[in-house]
Scaffold this active site. Structure first.
Site, PDB file in Angstrom:
ATOM      1  N   GLY A  11       0.784  -1.235   0.000  1.00  0.00           N
ATOM      2  CA  GLY A  11       0.000   0.000   0.000  1.00  0.00           C
ATOM      3  C   GLY A  11       0.814   1.283   0.000  1.00  0.00           C
ATOM      4  O   GLY A  11       0.302   2.327   0.401  1.00  0.00           O
ATOM      5  N   THR A  12       2.050   1.235  -0.510  1.00  0.00           N
ATOM      6  CA  THR A  12       2.826   2.485  -0.489  1.00  0.00           C
ATOM      7  C   THR A  12       2.253   3.513  -1.480  1.00  0.00           C
ATOM      8  O   THR A  12       2.290   4.715  -1.221  1.00  0.00           O
ATOM      9  CB  THR A  12       4.327   2.256  -0.788  1.00  0.00           C
ATOM     10  OG1 THR A  12       4.475   1.753  -2.110  1.00  0.00           O
ATOM     11  CG2 THR A  12       4.961   1.307   0.204  1.00  0.00           C
ATOM     12  N   ASN A  13       1.727   3.032  -2.591  1.00  0.00           N
ATOM     13  CA  ASN A  13       1.093   3.982  -3.536  1.00  0.00           C
ATOM     14  C   ASN A  13      -0.156   4.598  -2.927  1.00  0.00           C
ATOM     15  O   ASN A  13      -0.398   5.798  -3.074  1.00  0.00           O
ATOM     16  CB  ASN A  13       0.757   3.264  -4.850  1.00  0.00           C
ATOM     17  CG  ASN A  13       1.957   3.183  -5.773  1.00  0.00           C
ATOM     18  OD1 ASN A  13       2.362   4.179  -6.345  1.00  0.00           O
ATOM     19  ND2 ASN A  13       2.530   1.998  -5.883  1.00  0.00           N
ATOM     20  N   MET A  91      -4.454  -6.927  -6.729  1.00  0.00           N
ATOM     21  CA  MET A  91      -3.955  -8.055  -7.503  1.00  0.00           C
ATOM     22  C   MET A  91      -5.020  -8.893  -8.208  1.00  0.00           C
ATOM     23  O   MET A  91      -4.724  -9.971  -8.705  1.00  0.00           O
ATOM     24  CB  MET A  91      -3.065  -8.954  -6.629  1.00  0.00           C
ATOM     25  CG  MET A  91      -1.820  -8.272  -6.109  1.00  0.00           C
ATOM     26  SD  MET A  91      -0.867  -7.446  -7.412  1.00  0.00           S
ATOM     27  CE  MET A  91      -0.106  -8.880  -8.169  1.00  0.00           C
ATOM     28  N   LEU A  94     -10.231  -7.299 -12.790  1.00  0.00           N
ATOM     29  CA  LEU A  94     -11.676  -7.059 -12.682  1.00  0.00           C
ATOM     30  C   LEU A  94     -12.372  -7.425 -13.985  1.00  0.00           C
ATOM     31  O   LEU A  94     -11.895  -7.108 -15.077  1.00  0.00           O
ATOM     32  CB  LEU A  94     -11.934  -5.595 -12.324  1.00  0.00           C
ATOM     33  CG  LEU A  94     -11.429  -5.191 -10.934  1.00  0.00           C
ATOM     34  CD1 LEU A  94     -11.443  -3.671 -10.783  1.00  0.00           C
ATOM     35  CD2 LEU A  94     -12.257  -5.841  -9.827  1.00  0.00           C
ATOM     36  N   ASN A 108      -5.337   2.521 -12.904  1.00  0.00           N
ATOM     37  CA  ASN A 108      -4.401   1.553 -12.327  1.00  0.00           C
ATOM     38  C   ASN A 108      -2.982   2.073 -12.494  1.00  0.00           C
ATOM     39  O   ASN A 108      -2.663   2.731 -13.483  1.00  0.00           O
ATOM     40  CB  ASN A 108      -4.554   0.218 -13.077  1.00  0.00           C
ATOM     41  CG  ASN A 108      -3.602  -0.845 -12.574  1.00  0.00           C
ATOM     42  OD1 ASN A 108      -3.500  -1.074 -11.362  1.00  0.00           O
ATOM     43  ND2 ASN A 108      -2.890  -1.496 -13.480  1.00  0.00           N
ATOM     44  N   HIS A 110       0.880   0.836 -13.014  1.00  0.00           N
ATOM     45  CA  HIS A 110       1.632  -0.357 -13.433  1.00  0.00           C
ATOM     46  C   HIS A 110       3.120  -0.004 -13.493  1.00  0.00           C
ATOM     47  O   HIS A 110       3.492   1.024 -14.069  1.00  0.00           O
ATOM     48  CB  HIS A 110       1.138  -0.838 -14.796  1.00  0.00           C
ATOM     49  CG  HIS A 110       1.808  -2.094 -15.226  1.00  0.00           C
ATOM     50  ND1 HIS A 110       1.463  -3.333 -14.710  1.00  0.00           N
ATOM     51  CD2 HIS A 110       2.838  -2.310 -16.070  1.00  0.00           C
ATOM     52  CE1 HIS A 110       2.239  -4.256 -15.242  1.00  0.00           C
ATOM     53  NE2 HIS A 110       3.080  -3.661 -16.074  1.00  0.00           N
ATOM     54  N   GLU A 173       9.474   4.867  -6.358  1.00  0.00           N
ATOM     55  CA  GLU A 173       9.520   6.296  -5.966  1.00  0.00           C
ATOM     56  C   GLU A 173       8.751   7.142  -6.987  1.00  0.00           C
ATOM     57  O   GLU A 173       7.982   8.038  -6.624  1.00  0.00           O
ATOM     58  CB  GLU A 173      10.981   6.737  -6.011  1.00  0.00           C
ATOM     59  CG  GLU A 173      11.490   7.495  -4.842  1.00  0.00           C
ATOM     60  CD  GLU A 173      12.992   7.678  -5.000  1.00  0.00           C
ATOM     61  OE1 GLU A 173      13.397   8.617  -5.728  1.00  0.00           O
ATOM     62  OE2 GLU A 173      13.759   6.857  -4.427  1.00  0.00           O
ATOM     63  N   GLU A 175       6.443   6.007  -9.051  1.00  0.00           N
ATOM     64  CA  GLU A 175       5.026   5.610  -9.036  1.00  0.00           C
ATOM     65  C   GLU A 175       4.240   6.494  -8.080  1.00  0.00           C
ATOM     66  O   GLU A 175       3.123   6.930  -8.375  1.00  0.00           O
ATOM     67  CB  GLU A 175       4.876   4.150  -8.579  1.00  0.00           C
ATOM     68  CG  GLU A 175       5.344   3.116  -9.579  1.00  0.00           C
ATOM     69  CD  GLU A 175       5.102   1.694  -9.067  1.00  0.00           C
ATOM     70  OE1 GLU A 175       4.024   1.435  -8.506  1.00  0.00           O
ATOM     71  OE2 GLU A 175       5.994   0.853  -9.211  1.00  0.00           O
TER      72      GLU A 175
END
Ligand code: GRF
Length: 205
Positions: A11-13, A91, A94, A108, A110, A173, A175
Site C-alpha cells: 500500500g505504499t502507492n 492483484m 476485474l 491503475n 503499473h 519512488e 510511481e
C-alpha cells in the site's frame, strides 16, 4: 470528486495518494472515501487506518465465482458513491460485471512503460530483459490486461550498478508521484479521450 482505493499488499502507492490528499496537495479530490483490500493481511490496511481512512476487507470465498465476488464488491462500495476508483497494487483482474458499473472511472498504476512488460513482476521482467529504460504508467482500466488508455508515464533509466531491487525501488519512488498526479488530473476532469489517446489539458513535459 470522491475517491476509493483498492489494494492487496504493502500500500505504499495508496499511502502516497492519501498523504497528498491530507496535505491538501490533491486538487479535485473531495474525499478518500475508503481503502478496500481483498486480503486481510495486507499491510496497507493498518497504514490507511493510521491516517484515519475508512478500511474495508472483502475476501473472495473459494466457492464464489468471480461474477458473484464482483457483485459483492460493487454492493460494498455503492454507499460511498465514489467517482473514481484507484487500483494501487490490487492483484485481482476485474471482469466486465464490475467494469460496467464503473465504466471509464477506474485507473491503475503499473510498474513499467506499457505496453512493455504487462502482468506481474514487470520490474523484474524489464530488468532481466536488459532494458536501458523502464518506468511506470497510470492508465484507465478496461477489460484487457494492463491495456486501457494511458494517462501518464514516467521513464526511469537503469544504471550500470542497479540490481533488480534498486531498479524496482527507483521505479516505486516515481510511481508515488505519478499516481497522485493522475488522480488529480482525472478528478479535475483535466483531460479528454480521443480514441486510445488521453489528451491532457495541461501537457506534462
Ligand atoms: C506497485 O509496484 C504497483 O505498480 C503494482 O503493485 C505494486 C504495489 O505496491 N501494481 P504498493 O502496494 O503500492 O506498495
Amino acid at each position: 470528486m470522491k475517491v476509493g482505493i483498492f489494494i492487496s499488499g504493502t500500500g505504499t502507492n495508496m499511502v502516497a495518494v492519501c498523504r497528498n490528499f491530507l496535505d491538501r496537495k490533491l486538487d479535485g479530490v473531495e474525499e478518500i472515501s475508503f481503502v478496500l483490500s481483498d486480503k486481510r493481511s495486507a499491510p496497507g490496511l493498518e497504514k490507511a487506518e493510521a491516517m484515519g481512512i475508512k478500511t474495508i476487507v472483502l475476501l473472495k470465498r473459494k466457492e464464489q465465482t468471480r461474477e458473484d465476488y464482483e457483485a459483492e464488491l460493487l454492493k460494498a462500495i455503492e454507499p460511498y458513491d465514489v467517482g473514481l476508483l484507484v487500483l494501487a497494487g490490487f492483484m485481482k483482474v476485474l471482469g466486465n460485471r464490475f467494469l460496467e458499473g464503473f465504466c471509464g472511472r477506474i485507473i491503475n498504476i503499473h510498474p513499467s512503460l506499457l505496453p512493455s512488460f504487462k502482468g506481474v513482476n514487470a520490474q523484474s521482467q524489464a530488468f532481466e530483459y536488459g532494458v536501458k529504460v523502464s518506468g511506470c504508467t497510470v492508465h484507465f482500466v478496461d477489460s484487457t490486461l494492463d491495456g486501457g488508455p494511458i494517462i501518464l508515464q514516467q521513464p526511469v533509466f537503469r544504471k550500470n550498478d542497479d540490481t533488480d531491487d534498486t531498479f524496482r525501488a527507483r521505479i516505486l519512488e516515481q510511481e508515488h508521484i505519478l499516481l497522485s498526479k493522475a488522480v488529480s488530473i482525472v478528478c479535475k476532469g483535466d483531460y479528454k479521450i480521443c480514441g486510445r489517446y488521453v489528451v491532457l489539458n495541461q501537457e506534462e513535459l
